[in-house]
Design an enzyme around this catalytic site. Structure first.
Site, PDB file in Angstrom:
ATOM      1  N   GLY A   1       0.864  -1.176   0.000  1.00 54.16           N
ATOM      2  CA  GLY A   1       0.000   0.000   0.000  1.00 54.16           C
ATOM      3  C   GLY A   1       0.894   1.217   0.000  1.00 54.16           C
ATOM      4  O   GLY A   1       1.847   1.279  -0.778  1.00 54.16           O
TER       5      GLY A   1
ATOM      6  N   GLU B   1       0.605 -11.970  -2.884  1.00 54.77           N
ATOM      7  CA  GLU B   1      -0.869 -11.975  -2.796  1.00 54.77           C
ATOM      8  C   GLU B   1      -1.524 -11.542  -4.103  1.00 54.77           C
ATOM      9  O   GLU B   1      -2.729 -11.664  -4.269  1.00 54.77           O
ATOM     10  CB  GLU B   1      -1.333 -11.096  -1.622  1.00 54.77           C
ATOM     11  CG  GLU B   1      -1.345  -9.592  -1.852  1.00 54.77           C
ATOM     12  CD  GLU B   1       0.042  -8.933  -1.787  1.00 54.77           C
ATOM     13  OE1 GLU B   1       1.070  -9.649  -1.748  1.00 54.77           O
ATOM     14  OE2 GLU B   1       0.087  -7.686  -1.797  1.00 54.77           O
TER      15      GLU B   1
ATOM     16  N   CYS C   1       6.138  -5.430   0.614  1.00 53.45           N
ATOM     17  CA  CYS C   1       6.279  -4.116  -0.018  1.00 53.45           C
ATOM     18  C   CYS C   1       6.164  -2.978   1.015  1.00 53.45           C
ATOM     19  O   CYS C   1       7.064  -2.819   1.825  1.00 53.45           O
ATOM     20  CB  CYS C   1       5.283  -3.990  -1.158  1.00 53.45           C
ATOM     21  SG  CYS C   1       5.764  -2.751  -2.347  1.00 53.45           S
TER      22      CYS C   1
ATOM     23  N   HIS D   1       4.873  -8.862  -4.175  1.00 51.97           N
ATOM     24  CA  HIS D   1       3.496  -9.113  -3.714  1.00 51.97           C
ATOM     25  C   HIS D   1       3.012 -10.520  -4.070  1.00 51.97           C
ATOM     26  O   HIS D   1       2.290 -10.671  -5.075  1.00 51.97           O
ATOM     27  CB  HIS D   1       2.545  -8.139  -4.419  1.00 51.97           C
ATOM     28  CG  HIS D   1       2.702  -6.714  -4.047  1.00 51.97           C
ATOM     29  ND1 HIS D   1       1.934  -6.102  -3.080  1.00 51.97           N
ATOM     30  CD2 HIS D   1       3.533  -5.759  -4.512  1.00 51.97           C
ATOM     31  CE1 HIS D   1       2.284  -4.835  -2.975  1.00 51.97           C
ATOM     32  NE2 HIS D   1       3.250  -4.601  -3.831  1.00 51.97           N
TER      33      HIS D   1
ATOM     34  N   SER E   1       3.289   3.268   2.547  1.00 49.59           N
ATOM     35  CA  SER E   1       3.839   3.111   3.892  1.00 49.59           C
ATOM     36  C   SER E   1       3.684   4.368   4.757  1.00 49.59           C
ATOM     37  O   SER E   1       3.468   4.262   5.964  1.00 49.59           O
ATOM     38  CB  SER E   1       5.315   2.704   3.808  1.00 49.59           C
ATOM     39  OG  SER E   1       6.039   3.629   3.044  1.00 49.59           O
TER      40      SER E   1
ATOM     41  N   ILE F   1       5.708  -3.587  -7.480  1.00 52.19           N
ATOM     42  CA  ILE F   1       4.957  -2.364  -7.813  1.00 52.19           C
ATOM     43  C   ILE F   1       5.513  -1.207  -6.982  1.00 52.19           C
ATOM     44  O   ILE F   1       5.390  -1.214  -5.754  1.00 52.19           O
ATOM     45  CB  ILE F   1       3.450  -2.537  -7.501  1.00 52.19           C
ATOM     46  CG1 ILE F   1       2.879  -3.751  -8.240  1.00 52.19           C
ATOM     47  CG2 ILE F   1       2.680  -1.264  -7.869  1.00 52.19           C
ATOM     48  CD1 ILE F   1       1.478  -4.141  -7.791  1.00 52.19           C
ATOM     49  N   ARG F   2       6.149  -0.257  -7.671  1.00 48.47           N
ATOM     50  CA  ARG F   2       6.823   0.853  -6.948  1.00 48.47           C
ATOM     51  C   ARG F   2       7.537   0.309  -5.710  1.00 48.47           C
ATOM     52  O   ARG F   2       7.385   0.804  -4.596  1.00 48.47           O
ATOM     53  CB  ARG F   2       5.822   1.943  -6.565  1.00 48.47           C
ATOM     54  CG  ARG F   2       5.328   2.730  -7.772  1.00 48.47           C
ATOM     55  CD  ARG F   2       4.386   3.852  -7.403  1.00 48.47           C
ATOM     56  NE  ARG F   2       3.126   3.360  -6.891  1.00 48.47           N
ATOM     57  CZ  ARG F   2       2.159   2.835  -7.637  1.00 48.47           C
ATOM     58  NH1 ARG F   2       2.315   2.757  -8.941  1.00 48.47           N
ATOM     59  NH2 ARG F   2       1.039   2.412  -7.110  1.00 48.47           N
TER      60      ARG F   2
HETATM   61  N1  GLN Z   1       5.929   2.751  -2.831  1.00 47.99           N
HETATM   62  C1  GLN Z   1       5.116   2.360  -1.716  1.00 47.99           C
HETATM   63  C2  GLN Z   1       5.638   2.991  -0.426  1.00 47.99           C
HETATM   64  O1  GLN Z   1       6.690   3.532  -0.415  1.00 47.99           O
HETATM   65  C3  GLN Z   1       5.078   0.858  -1.567  1.00 47.99           C
HETATM   66  C4  GLN Z   1       4.434   0.267  -2.778  1.00 47.99           C
HETATM   67  C5  GLN Z   1       3.659  -0.986  -2.523  1.00 47.99           C
HETATM   68  O2  GLN Z   1       3.395  -1.395  -1.388  1.00 47.99           O
HETATM   69  N2  GLN Z   1       3.240  -1.598  -3.601  1.00 47.99           N
HETATM   70  O3  GLN Z   1       4.950   2.950   0.558  1.00 47.99           O
END
Ligand code: GLN
Length: 192
Positions: free
Chosen positions: A47, A173, A79, A171, A49, A135-136
């Site tokens: 998500g 999930e 993540c 991830h 952080s 993802i990012r």
């Molecule tokens: N880039 C998000 C962060 O720094 C983490 C990305 C993710 O959980 N998919 O919180």
């Protein structure tokens, strides 16, 4: 049957809940500190952080969660969840729970490589290839001596474990591969 809590303040918690249920365990959404008393393990999902760290404080979960993890509650951060667990963040940012001896770089792949999928064997976990969705994503830039490296992709640490604490940059999930969830359930069987 294990009872796994999934922190449900923000982010991709439903996907973890569905996988835990699909492999035959109970999964509950955690929104209150009291709920931490009666679970076998907790997942901190992906998500954002910074938002999740603030909500942990606002919902008065943060300090109790830190105590539980320090006293052996199995925890898995995916993540953003990994960012929450780190002792240190790269750059000028304050860390959140500070329970794992790792230094994490957020959005480590930069905007050009926003998201990608890799498929590799992760020996610690299984003999078959596991899909990893980034993802990012963050990765780990430094680890303390109590940390076991689980996997690197292109030389960067993307999965690691320190006793009862598991972290992955990616991830599981968001795939239909349940190997990592089963590995985490196993950690709750051998609770330290
Ligand atoms: N880039 C998000 C962060 O720094 C983490 C990305 C993710 O959980 N998919 O919180």
């Amino acid at each position: 049957m294990k009872k796994i809590g999934v922190l449900a303040l923000q982010g991709a918690f439903r996907e973890h809940i569905n996988i835990i249920k699909s492999i035959g365990h109970e999964a509950i959404e955690i929104r209150k500190a009291e709920q931490l008393d009666d679970i076998d393990g907790i997942i901190l999902p992906g998500g954002e952080s910074t938002a999740m760290g603030k909500l942990l404080d606002d919902f008065k979960i943060k300090d109790i969660l830190i105590d539980k993890i320090n006293s052996g509650l199995p925890v898995w951060g995916t993540c953003a969840g990994m960012i929450l667990l780190a002792n240190e963040l790269d750059g000028n940012e304050d860390a959140h729970l500070k329970v794992m001896d790792i230094k994490v770089r957020r959005n480590a792949y930069g905007s050009q490589l926003d998201s990608f999928v890799a498929k590799e064997v992760i020996k610690e976990v299984s003999d078959k290839e596991i899909p990893m969705v980034f993802i990012r994503a963050p990765y780990i830039v430094d680890v303390g001596e109590d940390v076991d490296l689980i996997h690197k992709v292109d030389g960067n640490i993307v999965a690691a474990r320190q006793g009862n604490i598991l972290v992955t940059s990616f991830h599981p999930e968001l795939t239909d591969d349940t190997t990592f969830h089963e590995y985490f359930i196993n950690m709750t069987n051998n609770r330290i």
